[in-house]
Design a protein around this motif. Sequence first.
Motif, short mmCIF file in Angstrom:
data_model
loop_
_atom_site.label_atom_id
_atom_site.label_comp_id
_atom_site.label_asym_id
_atom_site.label_seq_id
_atom_site.Cartn_x
_atom_site.Cartn_y
_atom_site.Cartn_z
N ALA A 236 -62.35 37.22 -89.03
CA ALA A 236 -61.16 37.60 -89.78
C ALA A 236 -59.90 37.02 -89.15
O ALA A 236 -59.88 36.60 -87.99
N ALA A 237 -58.82 36.99 -89.94
CA ALA A 237 -57.50 36.59 -89.46
C ALA A 237 -56.52 37.72 -89.76
O ALA A 237 -56.81 38.63 -90.54
N GLY A 238 -55.36 37.66 -89.11
CA GLY A 238 -54.37 38.71 -89.31
C GLY A 238 -52.97 38.13 -89.30
O GLY A 238 -52.72 37.09 -88.70
N ILE A 239 -52.04 38.82 -89.96
CA ILE A 239 -50.65 38.39 -90.05
C ILE A 239 -49.78 39.40 -89.31
O ILE A 239 -49.81 40.60 -89.61
N PHE A 240 -48.99 38.93 -88.33
CA PHE A 240 -48.07 39.80 -87.61
C PHE A 240 -47.04 38.95 -86.87
O PHE A 240 -47.06 37.71 -86.93
N GLY A 241 -46.13 39.61 -86.15
CA GLY A 241 -45.07 38.91 -85.45
C GLY A 241 -45.56 38.21 -84.20
O GLY A 241 -46.53 38.63 -83.56
N PHE A 242 -44.85 37.15 -83.82
CA PHE A 242 -45.19 36.37 -82.63
C PHE A 242 -45.25 37.23 -81.38
O PHE A 242 -46.07 36.99 -80.49
N SER A 243 -44.39 38.24 -81.30
CA SER A 243 -44.37 39.07 -80.10
C SER A 243 -45.72 39.72 -79.84
O SER A 243 -46.13 39.88 -78.68
N PHE A 244 -46.44 40.09 -80.90
CA PHE A 244 -47.77 40.70 -80.71
C PHE A 244 -48.79 39.66 -80.28
O PHE A 244 -49.71 39.96 -79.52
N LEU A 245 -48.63 38.43 -80.73
CA LEU A 245 -49.47 37.35 -80.24
C LEU A 245 -49.19 37.11 -78.76
O LEU A 245 -50.10 36.96 -77.95
N ASP A 246 -47.91 37.09 -78.42
CA ASP A 246 -47.49 36.83 -77.04
C ASP A 246 -48.03 37.91 -76.10
O ASP A 246 -48.46 37.61 -74.97
N GLN A 247 -48.01 39.16 -76.56
CA GLN A 247 -48.45 40.27 -75.71
C GLN A 247 -49.97 40.44 -75.69
O GLN A 247 -50.50 41.16 -74.84
N ASN A 248 -50.67 39.78 -76.60
CA ASN A 248 -52.13 39.92 -76.68
C ASN A 248 -52.82 38.56 -76.61
O ASN A 248 -53.86 38.34 -77.23
N GLY A 249 -52.22 37.65 -75.85
CA GLY A 249 -52.76 36.30 -75.74
C GLY A 249 -54.14 36.21 -75.16
O GLY A 249 -54.84 35.20 -75.33
N ASP A 250 -54.59 37.26 -74.48
CA ASP A 250 -55.94 37.29 -73.93
C ASP A 250 -56.98 37.69 -74.99
O ASP A 250 -58.19 37.54 -74.77
N LYS A 251 -56.49 38.14 -76.16
CA LYS A 251 -57.40 38.64 -77.19
C LYS A 251 -57.37 37.78 -78.46
O LYS A 251 -58.40 37.64 -79.13
N VAL A 252 -56.19 37.26 -78.81
CA VAL A 252 -56.05 36.53 -80.08
C VAL A 252 -55.31 35.20 -79.86
O VAL A 252 -54.64 35.01 -78.84
N LYS A 253 -55.45 34.31 -80.84
CA LYS A 253 -54.78 33.00 -80.79
C LYS A 253 -54.13 32.75 -82.14
O LYS A 253 -54.60 33.22 -83.19
N GLY A 254 -53.04 31.98 -82.14
CA GLY A 254 -52.31 31.72 -83.37
C GLY A 254 -52.74 30.44 -84.04
O GLY A 254 -53.09 29.45 -83.37
N ALA A 255 -52.73 30.43 -85.35
CA ALA A 255 -53.08 29.23 -86.11
C ALA A 255 -51.94 28.21 -86.07
O ALA A 255 -50.76 28.58 -86.03
N VAL A 256 -52.30 26.95 -86.06
CA VAL A 256 -51.33 25.88 -86.26
C VAL A 256 -50.96 25.85 -87.73
O VAL A 256 -51.83 25.89 -88.61
N VAL A 257 -49.64 25.84 -88.04
CA VAL A 257 -49.17 25.81 -89.42
C VAL A 257 -48.28 24.58 -89.60
O VAL A 257 -47.29 24.41 -88.89
#
Length: 342
Positions: A236-257
Amino acid sequence: MNKTLLLAAVAALSLSAASAASARDQIQIVGSSTVFPFTTTVAENFAKTGSFKAPVVESTGTGGGMKLFCAGVGEQHPDMTGASRAMKSSEFEDCAKNGVTEIVEIKIGYDGIVLANAKNGPEFNLTKAQIWMALAKQVPVDGKLVDNPYKKWNEIDASLPNEPIVVYGPPPTSGTRDAFVELVMDKGCEASPVVEALDKDAKKAACQTVREDGAFIEAGENDTLIVQKLEADPEAAGIFGFSFLDQNGDKVKGAVVDGKAPTYEAIADGSYKVSRPLFLYVKKAHVGVIPGIPEFLVEYTSERAWGPDGYLADKGLIAMPDEERKSFGEAATGLTAMMAPK
């Protein structure tokens, strides 16, 4: 005589509201789940000064926060609300109808919106058009709009992962949802000649209406919950703010857009296009009644908080340029009331 009685009644009501508000000795803040961790961090640092109690911060979503904030003046109503988009003219009008007539608007910085998935999930390198094709309720097939037939990403483009389209995202009341629609869905549908040929209302519906067949799942206002969902479901994928990606970088990664990965630097320099400003709105009528509001704003707009090297940058907030920080800092400390949104 009637005019005198009316003025006396208004004065009594105002005094009553102020007296009720004075019974509360903690700042109350509601609003955006994206702004929530930034405001909470400021509240914690503010409390360390020892002069005031820590503000109570609640994550209600941008739309929900605006409703609570605009409901009136007095102890029972929040003093501030965070927002991941600017206040709408309709919300400003609702505030005015309920006696909230002086509002201080403070832009606190910028944030990116990311499409992310689990660290052990597939790699996503997407265009806005492909994201729209995956999530729109209707898409063009053979020259006409039909209910979205795509079940897997690689059905949209063979270069994409052979994985089911399952995306967790925010509800319509969320500022993140509003921004995602504006920055991704609206932009993505521009590539379709079929959509471009529609009239204004039909085009808006085609661009902005999200599919309801289970491929897009509303996950509420809690972005932390979306991160947990992605950990449990690597497909699955999810949509949220960059800050949550930044704080959870050990768990999730962001897609290239559109060729850019979501990084602090790419959002700050504008090369990652899926980004938006974040705001804090303050009820001026509560200043001097609820203790600590001016002092809290001084802390929020200090360089040690919202500056490029401040503690909010460590939380993922993208700092504004120097001149912009100066302008909004002066509005905050001067308690300058905003003009009505256009």
